[in-house]
Write a protein that holds these residues in place. Structure first.
Motif, short mmCIF file in Angstrom:
data_model
loop_
_atom_site.label_atom_id
_atom_site.label_comp_id
_atom_site.label_asym_id
_atom_site.label_seq_id
_atom_site.Cartn_x
_atom_site.Cartn_y
_atom_site.Cartn_z
N VAL A 5 -12.35 -11.26 -4.89
CA VAL A 5 -12.59 -9.78 -4.81
C VAL A 5 -13.22 -9.52 -3.15
O VAL A 5 -13.55 -10.63 -2.40
N ASP A 6 -13.32 -8.18 -2.73
CA ASP A 6 -14.03 -8.22 -1.34
C ASP A 6 -15.58 -8.63 -1.34
O ASP A 6 -16.16 -8.36 -2.40
N GLY A 7 -15.61 -9.36 -0.34
CA GLY A 7 -17.14 -10.11 -0.64
C GLY A 7 -17.38 -11.30 -1.21
O GLY A 7 -18.46 -11.94 -1.44
N GLY A 9 -16.31 -14.26 0.21
CA GLY A 9 -16.15 -15.15 1.21
C GLY A 9 -15.01 -15.62 1.41
O GLY A 9 -14.89 -16.43 2.46
N LYS A 10 -14.02 -15.16 1.05
CA LYS A 10 -12.66 -15.59 1.38
C LYS A 10 -12.44 -15.86 2.83
O LYS A 10 -11.85 -16.73 3.28
N THR A 11 -12.48 -14.73 3.79
CA THR A 11 -12.25 -14.64 5.26
C THR A 11 -13.04 -15.70 5.82
O THR A 11 -12.51 -16.63 6.69
N THR A 31 -3.22 -16.94 8.29
CA THR A 31 -2.80 -15.62 8.18
C THR A 31 -3.30 -14.98 6.94
O THR A 31 -3.83 -15.42 6.44
N HIS A 32 -3.12 -13.69 7.15
CA HIS A 32 -3.81 -12.75 6.10
C HIS A 32 -3.09 -11.52 5.36
O HIS A 32 -2.32 -11.17 6.19
N GLU A 33 -3.36 -11.18 4.37
CA GLU A 33 -2.81 -9.73 3.99
C GLU A 33 -3.81 -8.87 3.69
O GLU A 33 -4.82 -9.38 2.83
N PRO A 34 -3.64 -7.70 3.53
CA PRO A 34 -2.26 -7.01 4.52
C PRO A 34 -2.50 -7.45 5.82
O PRO A 34 -3.45 -7.64 6.52
N THR A 35 -1.05 -7.54 6.68
CA THR A 35 -1.06 -7.73 7.77
C THR A 35 -1.40 -6.65 8.71
O THR A 35 -1.91 -5.54 8.29
N ARG A 42 -0.43 1.32 7.43
CA ARG A 42 -0.16 2.55 6.61
C ARG A 42 -1.42 2.42 5.36
O ARG A 42 -2.02 3.40 5.00
N TYR A 43 -1.46 1.12 4.87
CA TYR A 43 -2.51 0.91 3.67
C TYR A 43 -4.07 1.17 4.17
O TYR A 43 -4.65 2.13 3.52
N ARG A 44 -4.17 0.96 5.43
CA ARG A 44 -5.69 1.05 5.95
C ARG A 44 -5.62 2.55 6.34
O ARG A 44 -6.90 2.96 6.01
N ALA A 45 -4.85 3.25 6.56
CA ALA A 45 -5.11 4.64 7.02
C ALA A 45 -5.13 5.36 5.57
O ALA A 45 -6.05 6.30 5.22
N SER A 86 -3.43 -18.90 3.77
CA SER A 86 -3.34 -17.45 4.03
C SER A 86 -4.49 -16.83 3.12
O SER A 86 -4.94 -17.15 2.02
N ASP A 87 -5.07 -15.89 3.34
CA ASP A 87 -6.23 -14.90 2.97
C ASP A 87 -5.50 -13.69 2.15
O ASP A 87 -5.04 -12.99 2.83
N ARG A 88 -5.24 -14.14 0.96
CA ARG A 88 -4.73 -13.03 0.05
C ARG A 88 -3.20 -13.33 -0.09
O ARG A 88 -2.58 -13.54 1.01
N ALA A 95 -3.53 -8.15 -9.14
CA ALA A 95 -4.87 -7.87 -9.67
C ALA A 95 -5.21 -6.63 -9.14
O ALA A 95 -5.59 -5.58 -9.85
N TYR A 96 -5.14 -5.98 -7.79
CA TYR A 96 -5.72 -4.78 -7.43
C TYR A 96 -4.87 -3.45 -7.73
O TYR A 96 -5.27 -2.50 -8.14
N GLN A 97 -3.35 -3.68 -7.78
CA GLN A 97 -2.61 -2.52 -8.14
C GLN A 97 -2.77 -2.41 -9.47
O GLN A 97 -2.68 -1.30 -10.13
N ALA A 98 -2.88 -3.59 -10.43
CA ALA A 98 -3.23 -3.37 -11.85
C ALA A 98 -4.27 -2.61 -12.07
O ALA A 98 -4.45 -1.43 -12.82
P1 TYD Z 1 -9.16 -7.16 3.00
O1 TYD Z 1 -8.80 -8.70 2.56
O2 TYD Z 1 -10.35 -6.83 2.69
O3 TYD Z 1 -8.43 -7.18 4.32
P2 TYD Z 1 -9.04 -6.36 5.52
O4 TYD Z 1 -10.56 -6.88 5.84
O5 TYD Z 1 -8.14 -6.62 6.77
O6 TYD Z 1 -8.90 -4.82 5.45
O7 TYD Z 1 -8.07 -6.63 2.06
C1 TYD Z 1 -8.09 -5.21 2.24
C2 TYD Z 1 -8.04 -4.34 0.82
O8 TYD Z 1 -6.57 -4.71 0.35
C3 TYD Z 1 -8.91 -5.43 -0.50
O9 TYD Z 1 -9.48 -4.34 -1.02
C4 TYD Z 1 -7.72 -5.54 -1.31
C5 TYD Z 1 -6.39 -4.84 -0.99
N1 TYD Z 1 -5.34 -5.26 -1.46
C6 TYD Z 1 -4.27 -4.58 -2.34
O10 TYD Z 1 -4.89 -3.81 -3.19
N2 TYD Z 1 -3.20 -5.32 -2.56
C7 TYD Z 1 -2.54 -6.47 -1.97
O11 TYD Z 1 -1.50 -6.61 -2.10
C8 TYD Z 1 -3.31 -6.95 -1.07
C9 TYD Z 1 -2.85 -7.98 -0.10
C10 TYD Z 1 -4.46 -6.44 -0.74
#
Ligand code: TYD
Length: 188
Positions: A5-7, A9-11, A31-35, A42-45, A86-88, A95-98
């Motif tokens: 989960v966020d927090g 310490g993955k990064t 590397t990391h996702e989201p890229t 788009r996700y970040r927006a 890879s970070d994610r 996990a997240y979309q469920a």
């Molecule tokens: P995060 O690792 O915090 O990346 P950044 O710091 O670059 O924004 O991930 C951003 C969020 O994306 C995090 O809350 C989890 C979510 N996420 C999903 O919901 N589904 C996914 O498939 C991925 C890869 C991330």
């Protein structure tokens, strides 16, 4: 590949692991996702509230982002013999979309897991949600929805059968445990 989960310490841990691996492997790629590609942006927006999207549409952002990530970076680097950290990865989507309410059957269908490169090692950095929120720099009082959401994410991660790493210790402790595990992987 590290999940959590966020927090969690993955990064930090991905950066430390990569630094350690650089002296031991001929080619190491972090590397990391989201890229930072078009789908990740788009996700970040959407995350900033600048874009409206249903949970199914958000799922598409991640599926498309990963398709690009795999095609443009992961597969070519693996073919060159790189050690990719890879970070994610797709476990985040499971996990997240469920946790966002997308049906698990829909996720399995859209992800096409069998066609994705499978990691040699998938570690789940696990820690109590309160600690994760604290580390993520949240305010003392968290909105109930955020805590409840991360608890759902946690419950979904628990279903995936990933190898668990106790992420509640100091960064050095966690780093040590991860290193030991990766050293075993390298030793084969
Ligand atoms: P995060 O690792 O915090 O990346 P950044 O710091 O670059 O924004 O991930 C951003 C969020 O994306 C995090 O809350 C989890 C979510 N996420 C999903 O919901 N589904 C996914 O498939 C991925 C890869 C991330």
């Amino acid at each position: 590949m590290l999940e959590g989960v966020d927090g969690s310490g993955k990064t930090t841990q991905v950066a430390r692991l990569t630094a350690w691996l650089r002296g031991r492997q001929p080619r190491v790629v972090e590397t990391h996702e989201p890229t930072d590609g078009v789908w990740g942006r788009r996700y970040r927006a959407w995350g900033r509230g600048e874009l409206e999207a249903t949970p199914e549409e958000v799922l598409e952002f991640f599926v498309e982002d990963r398709r690009e990530h795999v095609a443009q970076l992961i597969r070519p680097e693996l073919a060159r013999g790189a050690f990719v950290v890879s970070d994610r990865y797709y476990y985040s989507t499971l996990a997240y979309q469920a946790a966002h309410g997308v049906e698990r059957a829909t996720l399995a269908k859209r992800l096409g897991i069998d066609a994705l490169p499978q990691p040699d090692l998938a570690l789940w950095l696990r820690l109590p949600i309160e600690l994760a929120l604290e580390r993520a720099g949240s305010d003392a009082v968290e909105p109930y929805e955020k805590t409840a959401f991360l608890e759902r994410v946690e419950a979904e991660y628990a279903r995936l059968g990933l190898e668990e790493i106790d992420a509640s210790g100091t960064p050095e402790q966690v780093e040590g445990v991860i290193r030991e595990r990766v050293a075993r992987l390298i030793a084969g």
